[in-house]
Motif scaffolding. Structure first.
Motif: not given
Length: 175
Positions: A61-81
């Motif tokens: 799958p290549a759909d929905e792939l995008r270059s993004k900041s890791w800050e997106e995943f450090a926010r309180p509403d981000a999925p917990v890794m």
């Protein structure tokens, strides 16, 4: 493995090639037990066209792939890794955000296919090689008995996977 779904984040500096490939591989090959994400410390904002070409050619799958900041995943509403893997040496050496949930981490550095100079065929070959190394590592990771292995042993196994074929020496330029 149980019904639990694990969240996995692949990190690189630019989030254009290796972390994108890894996200797609785990998205397809681990879809029953894993949710895959990727990000970069200094995202370039675009995905390398050779990454998309290789993923499409290999039916990943290549759909929905995008270059993004890791800050997106450090926010309180981000999925917990549950797991965070660096796939480039620069990202491994940077000060990462504090990840909610204290995920297991490991470094799985491989050479940057986007840094290859030459013909389009040579560049594409570098992406195919990176894909193969990442696919092998992800297969080894996905086969681990995650629920029945203690955290210390799991950490050792994750680091061992990062030392498999294609591992970088720990130093490379950012891309």
């Amino acid at each position: 493995m149980s019904e639990r779904i694990y969240n996995v984040l692949f990190l690189c500096t630019g989030n254009t090639a290796r972390s994108i490939l890894a996200e797609s591989i785990l998205r397809k090959d681990g879809r029953r037990n894993f949710r895959a994400f990727s990000a970069g410390s200094q995202p370039k904002g675009t995905v390398n066209p050779f990454a998309i070409k290789v993923l499409n050619r290999l039916d990943y799958p290549a759909d929905e792939l995008r270059s993004k900041s890791w800050e997106e995943f450090a926010r309180p509403d981000a999925p917990v890794m549950d797991f965070v893997f660096t796939v480039c040496d620069n990202a491994a050496g940077e000060a990462c955000p504090i990840w909610p949930g204290q995920p297991m981490t490991a470094h799985w550095g491989i050479e940057d296919p986007a840094a290859v100079e030459g013909t389009d065929m040579e560049k594409e070959a570098a992406f195919v090689a990176a894909f193969r190394y990442l696919k092998n590592r992800i297969a080894a990771f996905a086969s681990l008995p995650l629920e029945s292995i203690d955290r210390l042993s799991l950490g050792t196994k994750l680091r061992d996977i990062g030392r498999s074929d294609g591992a970088t020496s720990g130093h490379e330029k950012a891309s």
